[in-house]
Design a protein around this motif. Structure first.
Motif, PDB file in Angstrom:
ATOM      1  N   GLU A  19      15.894  26.322 -10.853  1.00  0.00           N
ATOM      2  CA  GLU A  19      15.673  26.873  -9.521  1.00  0.00           C
ATOM      3  C   GLU A  19      14.175  26.876  -9.242  1.00  0.00           C
ATOM      4  N   THR A  25      11.262  27.952  -6.259  1.00  0.00           N
ATOM      5  CA  THR A  25      10.968  28.698  -5.042  1.00  0.00           C
ATOM      6  C   THR A  25       9.644  28.184  -4.474  1.00  0.00           C
ATOM      7  N   ASP A  46      19.025  24.289   2.827  1.00  0.00           N
ATOM      8  CA  ASP A  46      19.062  23.919   1.412  1.00  0.00           C
ATOM      9  C   ASP A  46      19.734  22.570   1.212  1.00  0.00           C
ATOM     10  N   ALA A  90      18.054  19.357  -0.495  1.00  0.00           N
ATOM     11  CA  ALA A  90      18.704  18.788  -1.681  1.00  0.00           C
ATOM     12  C   ALA A  90      18.989  17.305  -1.500  1.00  0.00           C
TER      13      ALA A  90
END
Length: 51
Positions: A13, A15, A39, A43
């Motif tokens: 993950e 950020t 997202d 992606a």
């Protein structure tokens, strides 16, 4: 990275902070194109970059 390496990848993950105007542009693009949300847009862009 080549595609052969992708099978050995693990997910991590990440950020990041993006400017508000860029986030608004990504939201609008997602809405126009039927993406599940920002997202999903990011992606797919990252996935295409590694192809």
């Amino acid at each position: 990275m080549c595609n052969a390496d992708r099978a050995a990848e693990t997910e991590v993950e990440v950020t990041v902070r993006l400017p508000g105007d860029l986030l608004a542009e990504i939201d609008a693009f997602a809405a126009r194109r039927g993406y599940a949300g920002p997202d999903a847009v990011v992606a797919e862009a990252l996935d295409r970059r590694t192809e």
